[in-house]
Scaffold this active site. Structure first.
Site, PDB file in Angstrom:
ATOM      1  CD  GLU A 104      -2.956  -1.101   0.268  1.00 17.61           C
ATOM      2  OE1 GLU A 104      -3.235   0.009  -0.231  1.00 17.61           O
ATOM      3  OE2 GLU A 104      -3.538  -2.145  -0.065  1.00 17.61           O
TER       4      GLU A 104
ATOM      5  CB  CYS B 104      -1.591   7.346   1.018  1.00 15.05           C
ATOM      6  SG  CYS B 104      -3.123   6.577   1.562  1.00 15.05           S
TER       7      CYS B 104
HETATM    8  P1  NAD Z   1       7.109   5.152   8.001  1.00 14.31           P
HETATM    9  O1  NAD Z   1       8.401   5.885   7.989  1.00 14.31           O
HETATM   10  O2  NAD Z   1       6.303   5.127   9.242  1.00 14.31           O
HETATM   11  O3  NAD Z   1       7.422   3.671   7.494  1.00 14.31           O
HETATM   12  C1  NAD Z   1       6.396   2.726   7.321  1.00 14.31           C
HETATM   13  C2  NAD Z   1       6.807   1.448   7.970  1.00 14.31           C
HETATM   14  O4  NAD Z   1       7.935   0.908   7.287  1.00 14.31           O
HETATM   15  C3  NAD Z   1       7.211   1.601   9.426  1.00 14.31           C
HETATM   16  O5  NAD Z   1       6.574   0.613  10.203  1.00 14.31           O
HETATM   17  C4  NAD Z   1       8.718   1.410   9.406  1.00 14.31           C
HETATM   18  O6  NAD Z   1       9.197   0.812  10.589  1.00 14.31           O
HETATM   19  C5  NAD Z   1       8.892   0.479   8.237  1.00 14.31           C
HETATM   20  N1  NAD Z   1      10.213   0.537   7.627  1.00 14.31           N
HETATM   21  C6  NAD Z   1      11.037   1.596   7.541  1.00 14.31           C
HETATM   22  N2  NAD Z   1      12.183   1.263   6.916  1.00 14.31           N
HETATM   23  C7  NAD Z   1      12.089  -0.059   6.621  1.00 14.31           C
HETATM   24  C8  NAD Z   1      12.949  -1.001   5.974  1.00 14.31           C
HETATM   25  N3  NAD Z   1      14.134  -0.645   5.496  1.00 14.31           N
HETATM   26  N4  NAD Z   1      12.508  -2.266   5.822  1.00 14.31           N
HETATM   27  C9  NAD Z   1      11.296  -2.620   6.284  1.00 14.31           C
HETATM   28  N5  NAD Z   1      10.447  -1.778   6.899  1.00 14.31           N
HETATM   29  C10 NAD Z   1      10.818  -0.507   7.060  1.00 14.31           C
HETATM   30  O7  NAD Z   1       6.121   5.705   6.915  1.00 14.31           O
HETATM   31  P2  NAD Z   1       6.450   6.423   5.564  1.00 14.31           P
HETATM   32  O8  NAD Z   1       7.118   5.483   4.623  1.00 14.31           O
HETATM   33  O9  NAD Z   1       7.007   7.783   5.811  1.00 14.31           O
HETATM   34  O10 NAD Z   1       4.915   6.617   5.113  1.00 14.31           O
HETATM   35  C11 NAD Z   1       4.547   7.571   4.213  1.00 14.31           C
HETATM   36  C12 NAD Z   1       4.307   6.912   2.868  1.00 14.31           C
HETATM   37  O11 NAD Z   1       3.308   5.918   3.035  1.00 14.31           O
HETATM   38  C13 NAD Z   1       3.790   7.868   1.838  1.00 14.31           C
HETATM   39  O12 NAD Z   1       4.389   7.570   0.607  1.00 14.31           O
HETATM   40  C14 NAD Z   1       2.306   7.539   1.784  1.00 14.31           C
HETATM   41  O13 NAD Z   1       1.688   7.854   0.558  1.00 14.31           O
HETATM   42  C15 NAD Z   1       2.317   6.068   2.046  1.00 14.31           C
HETATM   43  N6  NAD Z   1       1.038   5.639   2.597  1.00 14.31           N
HETATM   44  C16 NAD Z   1       0.270   4.793   1.864  1.00 14.31           C
HETATM   45  C17 NAD Z   1      -0.969   4.429   2.343  1.00 14.31           C
HETATM   46  C18 NAD Z   1      -1.840   3.496   1.571  1.00 14.31           C
HETATM   47  O14 NAD Z   1      -2.761   2.925   2.175  1.00 14.31           O
HETATM   48  N7  NAD Z   1      -1.626   3.278   0.281  1.00 14.31           N
HETATM   49  C19 NAD Z   1      -1.410   4.892   3.569  1.00 14.31           C
HETATM   50  C20 NAD Z   1      -0.580   5.739   4.292  1.00 14.31           C
HETATM   51  C21 NAD Z   1       0.643   6.111   3.819  1.00 14.31           C
END
Ligand code: NAD
Length: 463
Positions: free
Chosen positions: A214, A248
């Site tokens: 997602e 998102c």
């Molecule tokens: P975040 O930094 O909280 O990371 C998301 C998760 O990934 C966390 O649990 C983190 O621990 C984990 N993570 C981080 N690095 C990792 C690695 N190297 N390997 C495995 N896991 C790892 O969140 P973010 O990435 O800043 O979230 C924002 C992004 O998420 C935006 O691009 C947004 O559009 C997207 N998003 C998508 C949806 C959807 O439903 N499609 C919903 C919300 C956010």
């Protein structure tokens, strides 16, 4: 650390092996506990969220994280018995004549890993959990380190409402996340950014773990020449202020005819003033942390330094990050490609629908495309000539309020869809079942081949 994670996974897997097909009653009980965990601790959830964001409206948290998730639980409670029913399929004619039966039945996959982000830390951890538990699985959640108070609360409440063999939580930084996604899950759902998704796909390949990704991206708003600008501005402003645009599916950039730009900006100003006058500090949401504030500042200042026109709305709530609108920045500006994910709106003055579609299709498929206008023919063109996870006419974000619609992206915005029945199917092993009939069909195609075999062979091509 990885030993600890492996131990948690073993506990979940052993429990799954002892009860590989939980009854409807057991699944309903688990879903009921998700609901109780949300409603009985609402104040604690909202306080933790506000603490993590620096400030986050209690009313917004209550609606966006608690109510939307409870709604998903209610939808599953009401429909699960129908989802669990085996789905009869029609056997091929020759097999049907032999009395064969075919159907598809959903079985749990096993243990599902849920990796969730910070922007709606409760909903985006627990809404997947609803689908995962409805499908009869065990769940292991890795919540975001960017919202530590909410993640710690999640860990303690899951331990209170669920046994270690039902649902487990692993809090921690990126090193925990990296170890987590290397575990041999039966499925992983990851919600977050695209760069991390690529790492997860590589790690998941080692154990051939199926993935639901997602992701985000740049969701466009097409403003047709037939669009009602007052309505468009009001809804786009909502999309940029709700959770401070950290969504998102928030509108990322807007495509509008040059001769309608000034009228739209005037309507946007009015819409922003109305939100701002009622917003005060109690109703607002902060940008989550310094890193993200800095990221947004950099996107805006780079575009401005390259000569893009910028409008900064100055609200009464000085602690909130105010909406900025960037109009036609230079092609080199990073904001043209980077997902904004905050209270900044990019506007491109492109009015012709064909050119708008071409512009959208130059980048990877967005999570959603918003169309504002009155023309069904134009809306159909957008549907057929573009690709995206979702498609919305004359509104923003509220597609997510529909539990009966699948949610997810395509291409750069992700893969797999969940929520409602789609979530149930996504986390199920949808097994094809064939029960042979009273006639020995394989006898016709077993050597020695006869004239009968040749006739059957020809007949089968015709039916
Ligand atoms: P975040 O930094 O909280 O990371 C998301 C998760 O990934 C966390 O649990 C983190 O621990 C984990 N993570 C981080 N690095 C990792 C690695 N190297 N390997 C495995 N896991 C790892 O969140 P973010 O990435 O800043 O979230 C924002 C992004 O998420 C935006 O691009 C947004 O559009 C997207 N998003 C998508 C949806 C959807 O439903 N499609 C919903 C919300 C956010």
């Amino acid at each position: 650390m990885s030993i600890h994670l492996e131990r948690q996974l073993d506990t979940l897997r052993s429990a799954y092996q002892l009860e590989r097909f939980p009854s409807l009653a057991i699944r309903l009980d688990r879903l009921g506990r998700v609901k109780a965990m949300l409603s009985e601790n609402e104040t604690a959830w909202c306080e933790a969220l506000s603490h993590d964001f620096g400030y986050r409206s209690v009313d917004q948290s209550s609606f966006a994280d608690i109510t939307t998730t409870i709604k998903s639980v209610n939808h599953a409670l009401k429909n699960l018995k129908f989802w669990m029913k085996a789905e009869r399929r029609t056997p091929d004619l020759s097999l049907r004549m032999s009395g064969a039966k075919t159907y598809v039945e959903a079985f749990p996959k096993g243990v599902v890993g849920i990796v969730s982000p910070w922007n709606f830390p409760i909903n985006l951890a627990l809404s997947p959990l609803v689908s995962v538990l409805a499908a009869g699985n065990r769940a292991f959640i890795k919540p975001s380190e960017a919202t530590p108070a909410t993640s710690a609360l999640l860990e303690s409440l899951i331990a209170k409402y669920f046994s270690e063999g039902e649902v487990s939580v692993a809090c921690g930084d990126v090193d925990v996340a990296q170890a987590f996604v290397k575990l041999p899950f039966d499925h992983i759902i990851y919600t977050g950014g695209e760069t991390v998704a690529r790492h997860i796909m590589r790690d998941a390949a080692d154990h051939l773990v199926p993935l639901t990704l997602e992701l985000g991206g740049k969701s466009p708003v097409i403003v047709s020449n037939s669009a009602d600008l007052t309505l468009t501005a009001k809804r786009v402003a909502f999309g940029k202020y709700f959770n401070a645009g950290q969504i998102c599916i928030a509108p990322d950039y807007l495509l509008i005819a040059p001769d309608r730009l000034e009228s739209f900006l005037a309507e946007l100003k009015t819409a922003v003033e109305i939100i701002d006058s009622s917003q005060g500090s109690a109703d607002s949401v902060a940008v989550v942390n310094d890193r993200h504030r800095q990221r947004l500042d950099n996107l805006v200042s780079e575009a401005e330094s390259q000569g893009g026109r910028i409008i900064r709305f100055s609200g009464t709530n000085k602690s909130a990050y105010q909406l900025s609108v960037l109009i036609d920045p230079s092609d080199d500006a990073g904001i043209n490609c980077a997902e904004i994910f905050g209270p900044v709106l990019l506007i491109k003055t492109i009015g012709d629908l064909s050119e708008q579609i071409t512009y959208i299709n130059k980048s990877s498929h967005p999570l959603v495309i918003y169309y504002f206008g009155r023309s069904e023919a134009e809306f159909r063109r957008v549907a057929c000539e573009t690709s995206s996870g979702g498609l919305v006419k004359n509104d923003v974000i509220f597609q997510y309020a529909n539990d009966d619609l699948p949610f997810g992206g395509v291409g750069g915005s992700g893969m797999g869809k969940y929520r409602g029945e789609y979530g149930f199917k996504e986390f199920s092993n949808n097994r094809a079942v064939y029960k042979s009939g009273f006639i020995d069909v394989s006898g016709f195609v077993t050597p020695p081949y006869s004239g009968m075999f040749r006739m059957v062979n020809k007949l089968m091509r015709k039916i």
